[in-house]
Design a protein around this motif. Structure first.
Motif, short mmCIF file in Angstrom:
data_model
loop_
_atom_site.label_atom_id
_atom_site.label_comp_id
_atom_site.label_asym_id
_atom_site.label_seq_id
_atom_site.Cartn_x
_atom_site.Cartn_y
_atom_site.Cartn_z
N VAL A 146 0.84 -1.20 0.00
CA VAL A 146 0.00 0.00 0.00
C VAL A 146 0.87 1.25 0.00
CG1 VAL A 146 -1.64 1.31 1.42
CG2 VAL A 146 -2.02 -1.11 1.00
N THR A 147 1.93 1.25 0.81
CA THR A 147 2.82 2.41 0.87
C THR A 147 3.51 2.64 -0.46
OG1 THR A 147 3.19 2.15 3.24
CG2 THR A 147 4.86 3.36 2.02
N GLU A 148 3.98 1.58 -1.11
CA GLU A 148 4.65 1.74 -2.40
C GLU A 148 3.70 2.30 -3.45
OE1 GLU A 148 6.99 -1.51 -3.86
OE2 GLU A 148 7.89 -1.85 -1.90
N LEU A 149 2.46 1.84 -3.46
CA LEU A 149 1.48 2.39 -4.40
C LEU A 149 1.29 3.88 -4.15
CD1 LEU A 149 -1.24 -0.41 -4.48
CD2 LEU A 149 0.37 0.18 -6.31
N ALA A 150 1.12 4.26 -2.90
CA ALA A 150 0.93 5.66 -2.56
C ALA A 150 2.15 6.49 -2.93
CB ALA A 150 0.62 5.81 -1.07
N ASP A 151 3.35 5.96 -2.66
CA ASP A 151 4.59 6.67 -2.98
C ASP A 151 4.73 6.90 -4.49
OD1 ASP A 151 5.27 6.75 -0.33
OD2 ASP A 151 6.81 5.17 -0.47
N LYS A 152 4.13 6.03 -5.28
CA LYS A 152 4.23 6.15 -6.73
C LYS A 152 3.09 6.99 -7.31
CE LYS A 152 6.98 2.09 -7.14
NZ LYS A 152 7.31 0.87 -7.77
N GLY A 153 2.29 7.58 -6.43
CA GLY A 153 1.26 8.50 -6.87
C GLY A 153 -0.06 7.87 -7.27
N VAL A 154 -0.28 6.61 -6.93
CA VAL A 154 -1.55 5.97 -7.25
C VAL A 154 -2.65 6.62 -6.42
CG1 VAL A 154 -2.81 3.78 -7.21
CG2 VAL A 154 -0.40 3.81 -7.88
N ASN A 155 -3.76 6.91 -7.06
CA ASN A 155 -4.90 7.54 -6.39
C ASN A 155 -5.30 6.73 -5.16
OD1 ASN A 155 -7.99 7.59 -6.04
ND2 ASN A 155 -7.55 9.46 -7.21
N ALA A 156 -5.60 7.43 -4.07
CA ALA A 156 -5.93 6.77 -2.80
C ALA A 156 -7.13 5.84 -2.92
CB ALA A 156 -6.18 7.82 -1.72
N ARG A 157 -8.10 6.19 -3.73
CA ARG A 157 -9.28 5.32 -3.89
C ARG A 157 -8.92 4.03 -4.63
NH1 ARG A 157 -14.43 7.36 -2.94
NH2 ARG A 157 -14.89 5.17 -3.12
N VAL A 158 -7.96 4.11 -5.55
CA VAL A 158 -7.49 2.92 -6.25
C VAL A 158 -6.74 2.02 -5.27
CG1 VAL A 158 -5.97 2.06 -8.09
CG2 VAL A 158 -7.41 4.08 -8.49
N VAL A 159 -5.89 2.62 -4.45
CA VAL A 159 -5.17 1.85 -3.43
C VAL A 159 -6.16 1.19 -2.49
CG1 VAL A 159 -3.48 1.95 -1.56
CG2 VAL A 159 -3.15 3.37 -3.59
N GLN A 160 -7.19 1.91 -2.09
CA GLN A 160 -8.23 1.37 -1.22
C GLN A 160 -8.87 0.13 -1.86
OE1 GLN A 160 -11.59 3.96 -0.73
NE2 GLN A 160 -12.66 2.58 0.66
N ALA A 161 -9.20 0.23 -3.13
CA ALA A 161 -9.84 -0.89 -3.83
C ALA A 161 -8.89 -2.09 -3.91
CB ALA A 161 -10.27 -0.47 -5.23
N LEU A 162 -7.63 -1.86 -4.22
CA LEU A 162 -6.67 -2.95 -4.31
C LEU A 162 -6.43 -3.62 -2.96
CD1 LEU A 162 -4.06 -1.43 -6.77
CD2 LEU A 162 -5.67 -3.29 -7.22
N ALA A 163 -6.43 -2.83 -1.90
CA ALA A 163 -6.24 -3.37 -0.56
C ALA A 163 -7.52 -4.00 -0.01
CB ALA A 163 -5.75 -2.27 0.38
N ARG A 164 -8.63 -3.78 -0.72
CA ARG A 164 -9.94 -4.30 -0.33
C ARG A 164 -10.38 -3.78 1.04
NH1 ARG A 164 -11.02 -10.26 -1.85
NH2 ARG A 164 -13.05 -9.34 -2.12
N HIS A 165 -10.10 -2.50 1.27
CA HIS A 165 -10.54 -1.86 2.50
C HIS A 165 -11.91 -1.23 2.27
CE1 HIS A 165 -6.08 -1.29 3.76
NE2 HIS A 165 -6.57 -2.40 4.27
N LYS A 166 -12.77 -1.37 3.23
CA LYS A 166 -14.11 -0.78 3.14
C LYS A 166 -14.04 0.73 3.29
CE LYS A 166 -18.72 -1.13 5.12
NZ LYS A 166 -19.56 -1.83 6.11
N HIS A 167 -13.15 1.20 4.17
CA HIS A 167 -13.05 2.63 4.48
C HIS A 167 -11.69 3.18 4.07
CE1 HIS A 167 -16.77 2.36 6.72
NE2 HIS A 167 -16.29 1.29 7.32
N LEU A 168 -11.70 4.37 3.48
CA LEU A 168 -10.45 5.00 3.05
C LEU A 168 -9.53 5.29 4.23
CD1 LEU A 168 -8.81 6.10 0.70
CD2 LEU A 168 -10.04 8.26 0.94
#
Length: 87
Positions: A42-64
């Motif tokens: 999750v941290t690597e995705l965020a560090d690379k500028g991936v949209n937070a909502r996309v990271v949320q979906a990939l991590a399968r988190h219900k809440h941002l």
């Protein structure tokens, strides 16, 4: 059409597990867990500028806010963010 996000996440997580750890000479240290692998992914995705909502979906988190807690911050990241703003 449904895409297997869980399978994508698991594949990426498995790749991370095979990488050498920064904290020891072993690949995935005994003190590490799947949770730390998820945090790194999750941290690597965020560090690379991936949209937070996309990271949320990939991590399968219900809440941002759950996803946001997984993203590691440090002084260098905060400094780099401030330096993006030119005065």
């Amino acid at each position: 059409m449904s895409f297997g996000w869980a399978a994508v996440f698991q594949q990426q997580f498995n790749q991370i597990r095979r990488q050498p750890s920064n904290h020891s000479n072993t690949r995935f240290s005994h003190s590490s867990s799947s949770h730390s692998g998820r945090r790194q992914f999750v941290t690597e995705l965020a560090d690379k500028g991936v949209n937070a909502r996309v990271v949320q979906a990939l991590a399968r988190h219900k809440h941002l806010n759950t996803t946001m807690r997984y993203i590691d911050l440090n002084e260098n990241k905060l400094r780099a963010a401030v330096e993006l703003v030119s005065y």
